[in-house]
Design an enzyme around this catalytic site. Structure first.
Site, mmCIF file in Angstrom:
data_model
loop_
_atom_site.group_PDB
_atom_site.id
_atom_site.type_symbol
_atom_site.label_atom_id
_atom_site.label_comp_id
_atom_site.label_asym_id
_atom_site.label_seq_id
_atom_site.Cartn_x
_atom_site.Cartn_y
_atom_site.Cartn_z
ATOM 1 N N ASP A 1 9.194 2.237 -0.030
ATOM 2 C CA ASP A 1 8.270 3.054 0.794
ATOM 3 C C ASP A 1 8.321 2.598 2.222
ATOM 4 O O ASP A 1 8.065 1.618 2.689
ATOM 5 C CB ASP A 1 6.779 2.620 0.187
ATOM 6 C CG ASP A 1 5.536 3.492 1.042
ATOM 7 O OD1 ASP A 1 5.938 4.336 1.790
ATOM 8 O OD2 ASP A 1 4.666 3.536 0.663
ATOM 9 N N LYS B 1 4.206 8.891 8.817
ATOM 10 C CA LYS B 1 4.019 8.678 9.964
ATOM 11 C C LYS B 1 5.044 8.846 11.320
ATOM 12 O O LYS B 1 5.085 10.073 11.555
ATOM 13 C CB LYS B 1 3.938 7.121 10.068
ATOM 14 C CG LYS B 1 2.698 6.618 9.118
ATOM 15 C CD LYS B 1 2.320 5.286 9.059
ATOM 16 C CE LYS B 1 0.726 5.308 8.290
ATOM 17 N NZ LYS B 1 0.824 4.346 7.074
ATOM 18 N N PHE C 1 0.786 -1.054 -0.111
ATOM 19 C CA PHE C 1 0.129 0.147 -0.100
ATOM 20 C C PHE C 1 0.830 1.270 -0.035
ATOM 21 O O PHE C 1 1.978 1.408 0.708
ATOM 22 C CB PHE C 1 -1.080 -0.090 1.143
ATOM 23 C CG PHE C 1 -1.807 1.167 1.461
ATOM 24 C CD1 PHE C 1 -2.771 1.486 0.508
ATOM 25 C CD2 PHE C 1 -1.468 2.191 2.372
ATOM 26 C CE1 PHE C 1 -3.601 2.506 0.596
ATOM 27 C CE2 PHE C 1 -2.193 3.262 2.550
ATOM 28 C CZ PHE C 1 -3.213 3.606 1.634
HETATM 29 C C1 LIG Z 1 0.405 4.934 5.508
HETATM 30 C C2 LIG Z 1 1.006 4.526 4.582
HETATM 31 C C3 LIG Z 1 1.076 5.531 3.445
HETATM 32 C C4 LIG Z 1 0.287 6.896 3.104
HETATM 33 O O1 LIG Z 1 0.624 7.783 4.091
HETATM 34 P P1 LIG Z 1 -0.391 8.627 4.621
HETATM 35 O O2 LIG Z 1 0.427 9.668 5.591
HETATM 36 O O3 LIG Z 1 -1.553 8.183 5.247
HETATM 37 O O4 LIG Z 1 -0.822 9.582 3.354
HETATM 38 C C5 LIG Z 1 2.070 5.107 2.190
HETATM 39 N N1 LIG Z 1 2.605 4.037 2.414
HETATM 40 C C6 LIG Z 1 2.609 3.053 3.346
HETATM 41 C C7 LIG Z 1 3.585 2.005 3.292
HETATM 42 C C8 LIG Z 1 1.919 3.471 4.200
HETATM 43 O O5 LIG Z 1 1.754 2.502 5.374
#
Ligand SMILES: *Cc1c(COP(=O)(O)O)cnc(C)c1O
Length: 425
Positions: free
Chosen positions: A235, A263, A144
């Site tokens: 990511d 995060k 994701f």
């Molecule tokens: C949470 C998440 C995102 C998106 O971040 P947001 O601050 O919610 O836009 C992207 N990549 C990963 C792996 C995530 O867990």
């Protein structure tokens, strides 16, 4: 007049906010029922508007790692707010956070700060395409990357497939250059070829439960990208500053070209970042031709909170977190076994996942999807009734933080034993 209940407030929210929530999973659609509405939080606990306390394993989906309302964070935010909340000019605070990231993550020679993980991944897509002059993006099934159109592609689970729109509103053209491949298998050379701008991967998958990279997977991606002249993008929005000071790339010793963050680096405030090699990053505007801008980017409150969080995340903190993660996973495994609920709790360093079923822990999306979603819904509600809050979805990680002391974890496991019995029944 008595204070409003969760149900009353949520009903009012539903009349003004679509689905009553500002992020879909919060609506409890995957588990049924009505969400608790949070009044406040402290350390490992959240309290809803009815005064019910929950031991919280959501922790803002991993954005909070020190525990809620940590004094270092609240002090940093209060001090920053007193100096003004946003200026539209460079600040020492954004410099300090960028340096803190660069100093801990060697691949990040340059860092651009922004407002969310989604903004980070969408900027990384544009940057990778701008740098390489290529359009194609390779992603992995079950990873994701936020609400970025080019990365919201659905695909088959067994083979490489050209992306189909993963949601209404994404035109076929937006994912026409996105290829979706199975996680934990290095795609063949005809998939990572000279048409590929970038391969995006969660180096530890943490949005389909928690799935560790197979031996050689990340190194194989690195080699395949080098062969094709494609960029490798990690990511690390979840893994960054959670698995360790240098995230998954530090743990596995594989160096990406670009890294996306979010995060943890905001200490619980809205943030995102892209980091990477200087010559790639300096293709961003104003130095290069790839546009990026943001009114609130590098926000003083978010950068102050993020800096305060990173300052407390030393090697000792990560060692503590890893011990707590192991204690939680071991305790929950025993509780589920005692209660007769078939469950696995995969641990990767400081990350804990959950899989409901008898099978081996998942290795890709196909195996992750075999988790028993109905059992998850029963277990979720049984835990909630015992005062433990998990994420209302079967594919989220369990976010143990520094506020989850051994005593809190043992209390949680006691409650989980009763909940497992009820969920199994
Ligand atoms: C949470 C998440 C995102 C998106 O971040 P947001 O601050 O919610 O836009 C992207 N990549 C990963 C792996 C995530 O867990």
């Amino acid at each position: 007049m008595s204070p409003p209940t969760n149900a009353e407030l949520f009903a009012r929210s539903c009349a003004v906010i679509p689905g009553g929530v500002n992020s879909s999973i919060r609506a409890f659609r995957a588990v049924g029922g009505t969400p608790y509405v949070v009044e406040r939080a402290e350390g490992p606990y959240v309290w809803d508007v009815e005064g019910t306390r929950y031991i919280d394993l959501v922790q803002s989906y991993g954005a909070v790692i020190l525990g809620h309302a940590h004094p270092a964070i609240t002090a940093a935010v209060a001090a920053a707010a007193a100096r003004g909340t946003s200026y539209g000019a460079p600040t020492p605070g954004e410099l300090a956070l960028a340096e803190a990231i660069r100093d801990r993550v060697p691949s990040c020679q340059r860092v651009r700060l922004m407002n969310s993980g989604t903004e980070a991944t969408s900027t990384a897509v544009r940057l990778a395409r701008g740098v390489t002059g290529r359009d194609r993006i390779v992603i992995f099934h079950g990873n994701f990357h936020g609400a970025t159109d080019a990365l919201l592609a659905a695909g088959g689970s067994g083979v490489a497939t050209l992306g189909l729109p993963g949601t209404a509103g994404v035109p076929a053209a937006a994912v026409a250059h996105t290829v979706v491949v199975p996680y934990n298998r290095v795609p063949p050379p005809d998939v990572i070829d000279e048409s590929v701008a970038a391969v995006f991967v969660e180096p530890v998958a943490a949005n389909m439960g928690v799935v560790a990279p197979a031996d050689g997977f990340l190194a194989g991606l690195r080699a395949a990208c080098d062969r094709a002249g494609a960029l490798l993008v990690f990511d690390e929005v979840i893994t960054g500053f959670r698995l360790g000071p240098a995230g998954a790339q530090g743990r596995y010793g594989v160096t990406p070209d670009l890294t996306t963050f979010g995060k943890v680096i905001g200490g619980g405030l809205p943030i995102g970042a892209v980091g990477g090699r200087a010559e790639i990053m300096e293709t961003l505007s104003p130095l290069g031709p790839v546009f990026h801008a943001g009114t609130l980017a590098g926000n003083p409150l978010a950068t102050a909170a993020g800096r305060a969080a990173l300052d407390l995340l030393d090697e000792a903190a990560y060692a503590t977190l890893a011990r707590r993660a192991a204690r939680l996973a071991g305790g929950l495994s025993a509780a589920c076994a005692a209660g007769g609920l078939a469950a696995r709790f995969p641990v990767v360093g400081t990350l804990v996942g959950m899989y409901l079923g008898d099978g081996p822990p998942p290795t890709d999306f196909a195996t992750a999807k075999s988790t028993d979603e109905a059992a998850y819904a029963r277990w979720f509600h049984a835990l909630l009734a015992e005062g433990v809050a998990l994420a209302p979805g079967a594919y989220e990680a369990l976010f143990v933080g520094l506020a989850h002391t051994d005593e809190v974890i043992d209390d949680l496991v006691d409650r989980a034993r009763r909940a497992a019995e009820r969920a199994a029944a």
